[in-house]
Design a protein around this motif. Structure first.
Motif, PDB file in Angstrom:
ATOM      1  N   PRO A  48       1.574  -3.953  -6.160  1.00  0.00           N
ATOM      2  CA  PRO A  48       0.192  -3.503  -5.067  1.00  0.00           C
ATOM      3  C   PRO A  48      -0.419  -2.347  -5.778  1.00  0.00           C
ATOM      4  CG  PRO A  48       2.278  -3.831  -3.860  1.00  0.00           C
ATOM      5  CD  PRO A  48       2.720  -4.024  -5.036  1.00  0.00           C
ATOM      6  N   LEU A  49       0.156  -1.543  -6.415  1.00  0.00           N
ATOM      7  CA  LEU A  49      -0.690  -0.376  -7.021  1.00  0.00           C
ATOM      8  C   LEU A  49      -1.581  -0.742  -8.276  1.00  0.00           C
ATOM      9  CD1 LEU A  49      -1.028   2.736  -7.290  1.00  0.00           C
ATOM     10  CD2 LEU A  49       0.987   2.804  -8.588  1.00  0.00           C
ATOM     11  N   LYS A  62      -3.287   6.782  -3.649  1.00  0.00           N
ATOM     12  CA  LYS A  62      -2.586   7.906  -3.575  1.00  0.00           C
ATOM     13  C   LYS A  62      -1.579   7.538  -1.933  1.00  0.00           C
ATOM     14  CE  LYS A  62      -6.257  11.726  -4.229  1.00  0.00           C
ATOM     15  NZ  LYS A  62      -6.888  12.758  -3.446  1.00  0.00           N
ATOM     16  N   ALA A  63      -2.144   6.952  -1.177  1.00  0.00           N
ATOM     17  CA  ALA A  63      -1.360   6.357  -0.018  1.00  0.00           C
ATOM     18  C   ALA A  63      -0.164   5.683  -0.638  1.00  0.00           C
ATOM     19  CB  ALA A  63      -1.993   5.550   0.981  1.00  0.00           C
ATOM     20  N   LEU A  64      -0.465   4.670  -1.450  1.00  0.00           N
ATOM     21  CA  LEU A  64       0.935   4.157  -2.155  1.00  0.00           C
ATOM     22  C   LEU A  64       1.943   4.952  -2.723  1.00  0.00           C
ATOM     23  CD1 LEU A  64      -0.778   0.594  -3.617  1.00  0.00           C
ATOM     24  CD2 LEU A  64       1.040   1.029  -1.743  1.00  0.00           C
ATOM     25  N   LEU A  65       1.191   5.844  -3.680  1.00  0.00           N
ATOM     26  CA  LEU A  65       2.036   6.809  -4.390  1.00  0.00           C
ATOM     27  C   LEU A  65       2.732   7.509  -3.590  1.00  0.00           C
ATOM     28  CD1 LEU A  65      -0.085   7.581  -7.564  1.00  0.00           C
ATOM     29  CD2 LEU A  65       1.834   6.012  -7.477  1.00  0.00           C
ATOM     30  N   LYS A  68       5.906   5.437  -2.259  1.00  0.00           N
ATOM     31  CA  LYS A  68       6.635   4.941  -3.430  1.00  0.00           C
ATOM     32  C   LYS A  68       6.207   5.338  -4.916  1.00  0.00           C
ATOM     33  CE  LYS A  68       9.133   0.893  -4.729  1.00  0.00           C
ATOM     34  NZ  LYS A  68       9.351  -0.635  -4.757  1.00  0.00           N
ATOM     35  N   PRO A  69       6.637   6.555  -5.206  1.00  0.00           N
ATOM     36  CA  PRO A  69       6.111   7.046  -6.421  1.00  0.00           C
ATOM     37  C   PRO A  69       6.520   6.281  -7.753  1.00  0.00           C
ATOM     38  CG  PRO A  69       7.172   8.804  -5.222  1.00  0.00           C
ATOM     39  CD  PRO A  69       7.465   7.504  -4.367  1.00  0.00           C
ATOM     40  N   LYS A  70       7.785   5.632  -7.648  1.00  0.00           N
ATOM     41  CA  LYS A  70       7.985   4.595  -8.612  1.00  0.00           C
ATOM     42  C   LYS A  70       6.962   3.713  -9.196  1.00  0.00           C
ATOM     43  CE  LYS A  70      11.523   0.978  -9.288  1.00  0.00           C
ATOM     44  NZ  LYS A  70      10.242   0.042  -9.774  1.00  0.00           N
ATOM     45  N   ARG A 100      -0.229  13.079 -12.050  1.00  0.00           N
ATOM     46  CA  ARG A 100       0.243  14.050 -11.249  1.00  0.00           C
ATOM     47  C   ARG A 100       1.577  13.692 -10.810  1.00  0.00           C
ATOM     48  NH1 ARG A 100       1.287  15.051  -6.131  1.00  0.00           N
ATOM     49  NH2 ARG A 100       0.265  13.046  -5.466  1.00  0.00           N
ATOM     50  N   VAL A 101       1.940  12.335 -10.505  1.00  0.00           N
ATOM     51  CA  VAL A 101       3.178  11.753 -10.047  1.00  0.00           C
ATOM     52  C   VAL A 101       3.896  11.446 -10.994  1.00  0.00           C
ATOM     53  CG1 VAL A 101       4.150   9.742  -8.672  1.00  0.00           C
ATOM     54  CG2 VAL A 101       1.751  10.562  -8.056  1.00  0.00           C
TER      55      VAL A 101
END
Length: 123
Positions: A48-49, A62-65, A68-70, A100-101
């Motif tokens: 999705p990202l 930003k919302a996805l990260l 789920k930062p992975k 940043r993530v």
């Protein structure tokens, strides 16, 4: 079409349009759906990202990260990270968010052996 495929289709459409509202709605009904939908037909070669980054949707990224930062380190079928896509498309703000993530994604190599390195981005 089963329920997981239907949710995956809705998420894919949200990724294409950048609809954070739809993402929030889907998260409200099933907090683990991101773990299930990435392996469905809609996302057979991308996450999705990857889709959101390719479309240049910063707020959706930003919302996805945040959920789920992975995803920042996941590779698509061409072994490209979302950072490869964001930098290729010139989405500088998304590049900054991905770094940043997870700063380690800048040394990931794609299928051609290319990698993306940002040394003094924060200076």
């Amino acid at each position: 079409m089963n329920e997981t495929e239907e949710v995956a289709k809705r998420l894919y459409e949200a990724c294409l349009s950048g609809s954070v509202e739809t993402l929030n709605e889907l998260m409200g009904t099933d907090r683990l759906f991101l773990n299930r939908v990435s392996s469905t037909e809609c996302f057979s070669s991308d996450t999705p990202l990857h889709v959101a980054v390719s479309c240049g949707h910063l707020e959706f990224t930003k919302a996805l990260l945040s959920r789920k930062p992975k995803l920042a380190a996941d590779l698509d079928s061409r072994r490209c990270s979302p950072l490869h896509l964001a930098s290729t498309e010139g989405h500088f703000e998304i590049v900054c968010e991905l770094l940043r993530v997870n700063t380690d994604v800048c040394v990931t190599r794609d299928q051609d052996g290319s990698h993306v390195i940002f040394l003094s981005l924060w200076d």
